[in-house]
Design an enzyme around this catalytic site. Structure first.
Site, short mmCIF file in Angstrom:
data_model
loop_
_atom_site.label_atom_id
_atom_site.label_comp_id
_atom_site.label_asym_id
_atom_site.label_seq_id
_atom_site.Cartn_x
_atom_site.Cartn_y
_atom_site.Cartn_z
N SER A 190 -90.20 107.04 -44.54
CA SER A 190 -90.31 108.50 -44.46
C SER A 190 -91.71 108.92 -44.06
O SER A 190 -92.70 108.36 -44.52
CB SER A 190 -89.95 109.12 -45.82
OG SER A 190 -90.20 110.51 -45.81
N ASP A 191 -91.78 109.93 -43.19
CA ASP A 191 -93.06 110.56 -42.89
C ASP A 191 -93.52 111.32 -44.13
O ASP A 191 -92.71 111.74 -44.95
CB ASP A 191 -92.87 111.53 -41.71
CG ASP A 191 -94.13 112.32 -41.42
OD1 ASP A 191 -95.21 111.73 -41.47
OD2 ASP A 191 -94.02 113.53 -41.17
N LYS A 192 -94.84 111.46 -44.30
CA LYS A 192 -95.35 112.14 -45.48
C LYS A 192 -95.47 113.65 -45.26
O LYS A 192 -94.85 114.44 -45.96
CB LYS A 192 -96.72 111.58 -45.89
CG LYS A 192 -97.33 112.29 -47.12
CD LYS A 192 -98.63 111.66 -47.54
CE LYS A 192 -99.77 112.02 -46.62
NZ LYS A 192 -100.15 113.46 -46.75
#
Length: 555
Positions: free
Chosen positions: A351-353
């Site tokens: 997941s991107d932050k």
């Protein structure tokens, strides 16, 4: 005019061609032409355009060469899409059984086996119709969604500004972008009005906007957060940064899914086993026991139909269709129903932050503000708010001004004399203002901690330098970004007058908080056996501390 024409022709000779003589592949071959780093004049010469843009006729010719500025989707023939649901090993056995029941099951004065034939064909049609209907409906939903979201842009054609669909842009077009606009294509800025900043979080994951100047490259899909600019389009469609990434994702999705592999293995096993038993049964019935033809065919038909899980494709299609409907209720569009099983088999989730795990909204952590002078935390915020824009704010200015009890206090009790917006070179903002209560002229600057520290010359000691460095390191360990604030007195009272020297007064801790449902979502993923990995471009210290917990691993 003659000099410009001569320079134009010379540039073309040096580059070895122009947009009319080069193929699309040659134009975007970075070993030959790197449109993102070439001199601005050379870019205009290569694309055979100017700051007045293209003519409508030239744009039409370039559309034929480069295509429309959109990601092409594969159009699938509806009839062939329907037939594809009948093209798999399990369906082959069922189709073979149908042929046997109608074409070979005759003799002994009896008609062909119509009931079995009709039953098998109905099962085949039911399975294919369910799968075809669900995928077609999903495809139509996606198509309608994309058409409703067709973006528009402002482009200069025939020397005049026009509003048109972004899909009609071609390399060489001149476009105008302003606050709030989504950049419609890759381009190079040819003019920047005011401080221009672009939010590239969708492409890079960086939460802070990036400052842009004339000559810089802007990317399709990014958002203008500040300022206005004109740019020449250098890439459209699949030839943009976003388009190339989307193409790679699309190519990665062409692999056969896990569910199809399982069904293929089951079908191949059925084919081989049934084939072996058919040969054995033929030898036993006709060679050994001399069965009548019709009696033997009926036994073979029983083996063909009974030897495969004839209802399995139908059951799977119905089950996946129900799953697609349930996902649709949660506003998820399923373009391929077998993707539901693929998603269920996920074991690692990357997941991107920024904006995914976090709110993509910066906040000042007031309790941990560090002070180095007589000012308290609230006064440090007030001073830093003076050094913020009150309009067309970037992410940092917005979070500081909104940390005040009332954003209007950002100019309370002062008269703004001069404001210097954020400059990516000096990495700070600065304001010169007059205090209304006593008429004193002051300066306040805020920015990168070590930049502000180097700027300070008054009341600066080794102890203060060490304290600042320790505080910055502490903030990083706790997942906080540091923003330093300094003040100066201007005794002459003039806007450009010399001050007594900047004095460090405080350090603001800023962070991007997690979404309220992030922990719950990750906890549920862990409970389902899914490992969650976080992908980000932030400093390692910030990431480890900001996300250190038993429910998240750092990739």
């Amino acid at each position: 005019m003659a000099e410009k024409t001569e320079h134009f022709e010379k540039s073309q000779q040096q580059m070895g061609g122009d947009i009319t003589s080069l193929t699309v592949e040659e134009l975007y071959d970075k070993d030959k032409f790197d449109l993102s780093t070439m001199e601005q004049g050379d870019v205009l010469a290569l694309l055979q355009t100017s700051k007045d843009g293209l003519t409508s006729d030239e744009a039409a010719r370039r559309v034929e060469k480069f295509g429309y500025n959109k990601l092409e989707t594969k159009e699938t023939n509806a009839f062939f899409q329907f037939l594809s649901f009948m093209w798999n090993p399990l369906s082959w056995v069922m189709e073979a059984a149908a042929i046997v029941s109608i074409a070979l099951a005759n003799g002994d004065g009896k008609p062909p086996d119509y009931p079995d034939f009709v039953g098998i064909v109905l099962l085949l049609l039911a399975n294919s119709l369910i799968g075809f209907y669900e995928e077609r409906q999903a495809g139509n939903a996606v198509k309608a969604l994309m058409e409703s979201l067709a973006p528009e842009c402002k482009v200069k054609r025939n020397g005049e500004w026009k509003t048109m669909e972004a899909a009609e842009l071609v390399p060489g077009d001149v476009i105008s972008i302003k606050l709030g606009d989504v950049v419609p294509a890759d381009g190079r800025l040819i003019a920047a009005h005011g401080q221009v900043s672009i939010d590239q979080a969708a492409l890079t994951g960086e939460s802070l906007p990036v400052g842009k100047e004339a000559g810089d490259e802007v990317f399709s899909g990014s958002t203008v957060k500040q300022g206005e600019a004109e740019a020449v389009v250098i890439g459209t469609g699949l030839n943009t940064f976003f388009g190339r990434a989307a193409k790679l994702v699309g190519e990665a999705g062409d692999d056969v899914g896990h569910l199809q592999q399982v069904l293929t293995h089951i079908g191949n096993f059925c084919l081989v086993s049934i084939g072996i038993f058919v040969v054995i049964e033929i030898l036993v019935m006709y060679a050994a026991f001399h069965y009548a033809y019709r009696r033997g065919i009926e036994n073979l038909l029983v083996l063909l139909v009974g030897g495969i899980p004839i209802a399995m494709p139908t059951v799977l299609s119905v089950t996946l269709a129900i799953g697609a409907k349930q996902l649709a209720e949660h506003k998820a569009i399923v373009t391929r129903i077998t993707a539901i099983e693929e998603m269920a088999a996920v074991t690692i989730l990357c997941s991107d932050k920024t904006g995914t795990l976090t709110l993509n909204k910066l906040i000042v952590d007031k309790p941990t503000i560090k002070t180095y002078a007589e000012f308290n935390g609230d006064e440090v915020i007030q001073l830093s708010a003076f050094a913020c824009r009150t309009e067309n704010q970037d992410a940092i200015d917005f979070c500081i001004v909104n940390s005040l009890p009332d954003p209007k206090l950002a100019r309370d009790g002062i008269e703004e004399l001069e404001f210097k917006p954020f400059n990516p070179v000096v990495k700070r903002t600065e304001i010169t203002y007059k205090r209304l209560q006593d008429g004193a002229v002051m300066r306040v600057t805020k920015g990168m901690s070590h930049t502000i520290l180097d700027l300070c010359s008054r009341d600066k000691t080794e102890a203060q330098i060490k304290a600042l460095n320790d505080d910055v390191d502490e903030f990083a360990r706790r997942g906080l970004r540091a923003l330093a604030v300094a003040v100066d007195d201007v005794p002459s009272g003039e806007v450009d007058g010399e001050g007594k020297g900047m004095r460090l007064v405080g350090l603001l801790p800023i962070y991007d908080p997690p979404r309220s449902d992030t922990k719950e979502t990750i906890d549920r993923s862990i409970a389902l056996g899914i490992q969650v990995k976080m992908i980000t471009g932030d400093q390692l210290a910030i990431d480890f501390k900001g996300w250190s917990s038993p429910w998240l691993w750092l990739l």
